[in-house]
Design a protein around this motif. Structure first.
Motif, PDB file in Angstrom:
ATOM      1  N   THR A 128       0.839  -1.205   0.000  1.00  0.00           N
ATOM      2  CA  THR A 128       0.000   0.000   0.000  1.00  0.00           C
ATOM      3  C   THR A 128       0.870   1.249   0.000  1.00  0.00           C
ATOM      4  OG1 THR A 128      -1.727  -1.190   1.227  1.00  0.00           O
ATOM      5  CG2 THR A 128      -1.849   1.211   1.220  1.00  0.00           C
ATOM      6  N   ASP A 187      -3.118  -0.050  -5.092  1.00  0.00           N
ATOM      7  CA  ASP A 187      -4.450  -0.023  -4.479  1.00  0.00           C
ATOM      8  C   ASP A 187      -4.750  -1.433  -3.997  1.00  0.00           C
ATOM      9  OD1 ASP A 187      -4.920   2.712  -5.220  1.00  0.00           O
ATOM     10  OD2 ASP A 187      -5.263   1.999  -7.270  1.00  0.00           O
ATOM     11  N   ARG A 193      -6.790   3.962   2.554  1.00  0.00           N
ATOM     12  CA  ARG A 193      -6.176   3.535   1.291  1.00  0.00           C
ATOM     13  C   ARG A 193      -6.203   2.015   1.104  1.00  0.00           C
ATOM     14  NH1 ARG A 193      -0.326   5.822   1.195  1.00  0.00           N
ATOM     15  NH2 ARG A 193      -0.317   4.507  -0.675  1.00  0.00           N
TER      16      ARG A 193
END
Length: 253
Positions: free
Chosen positions: A55, A60, A86
């Motif tokens: 990450t 993603d 995220r």
């Protein structure tokens, strides 16, 4: 298999794992095949040290695990690093995977795919990963070797010590099936609590693994030793495999 109470001690007992080297190898393999960004699924993400590193590297990431306890530990780590927004975490079984769209890459480490057997389950997990993979997508995953099950785990018992817990790991190898039945006993020293978990691991010949990948549209690009990432040896305890998807599901149809 899903770890329950063991999830809260996993990082302590897995302290010897070299996540930096694993991260370098995996990102190097992804980049070698043109995947430096996009949606990446970590299949069997566990407590998520690698998940968080990927990450932070800009992917993603979707973290998938059967264990709510493992995901709970990962959520706490993500929150401490400010990465919660995220990272998508899903509690799912790899045999019933649903990623709601296609992915550019998938990774799976620390023997996750050795836990999903027997062979028909292993094949289903490969099929599911392939279903969501874009053409040109990259799958990097590891599996235990038959050598590890026969010669290292075998009938052996391992005693593991951590700062606040003690673990006894017992193995029972079935040569006919290639399965290792594992019993973990954990003593939490701070409270005197005792926990026990049981699960199995499976191993398969390398040509069987490669054939299944090819069956579901992957071309095997590289097989390396899963510990030092060098050439495979007869006594390699783990293989790490890089496979590239040759077509989308729609393209095949």
């Amino acid at each position: 298999m899903a770890y329950n109470e063991f999830a809260y001690f996993y990082d302590e007992f897995n302290g010897a794992a070299d996540y930096d080297a694993l991260f370098r190898y995996i990102t190097g393999e992804l980049a070698a095949h043109g995947v430096t960004e996009g949606i990446l699924a970590d299949l069997g993400c566990g407590t998520g040290d690698l998940t968080l590193m990927l990450t932070q590297a800009g992917y993603d990431v979707i973290g998938i695990d059967r264990s709510e306890e493992m995901l709970s530990v990962l959520r706490e780590k993500a929150d401490e690093l400010g990465l919660t927004g995220r990272l998508l975490l899903l509690r799912q079984d790899l045999l019933a995977l649903d990623l709601y769209g296609t992915i550019r890459a998938a990774v799976s480490t620390f023997d996750t795919f050795s836990h999903v057997g027997p062979l028909e389950h292993f094949e289903q997990a490969i099929r599911n990963a392939a279903y969501f993979m874009e053409a040109g997508g990259v799958f990097v995953f590891d599996v235990n070797t038959p050598y590890k099950h026969q010669k290292i785990l075998a009938e052996n018992t391992f005693d593991l010590e951590a700062e606040d817990a003690r673990c006894c790991w017992r193995n029972c190898f079935d040569e006919d099936t290639g399965r290792v039945e594992i019993t973990i006993d954990i003593d939490y020293l701070e409270t005197g609590e005792h926990f026990q978990e049981r699960f199995c691991e499976y191993s398969y010949p390398l040509d069987t693994v490669q054939s299944l990948l090819e069956k579901y549209g992957f071309a095997v690009a590289r097989v390396a030793d899963g510990e030092d990432f060098g050439p495979v040896r007869p006594d390699s305890p783990r293989w790490i495999i890089t496979a590239v998807k040759q077509y989308t599901q729609e393209g095949k149809n």
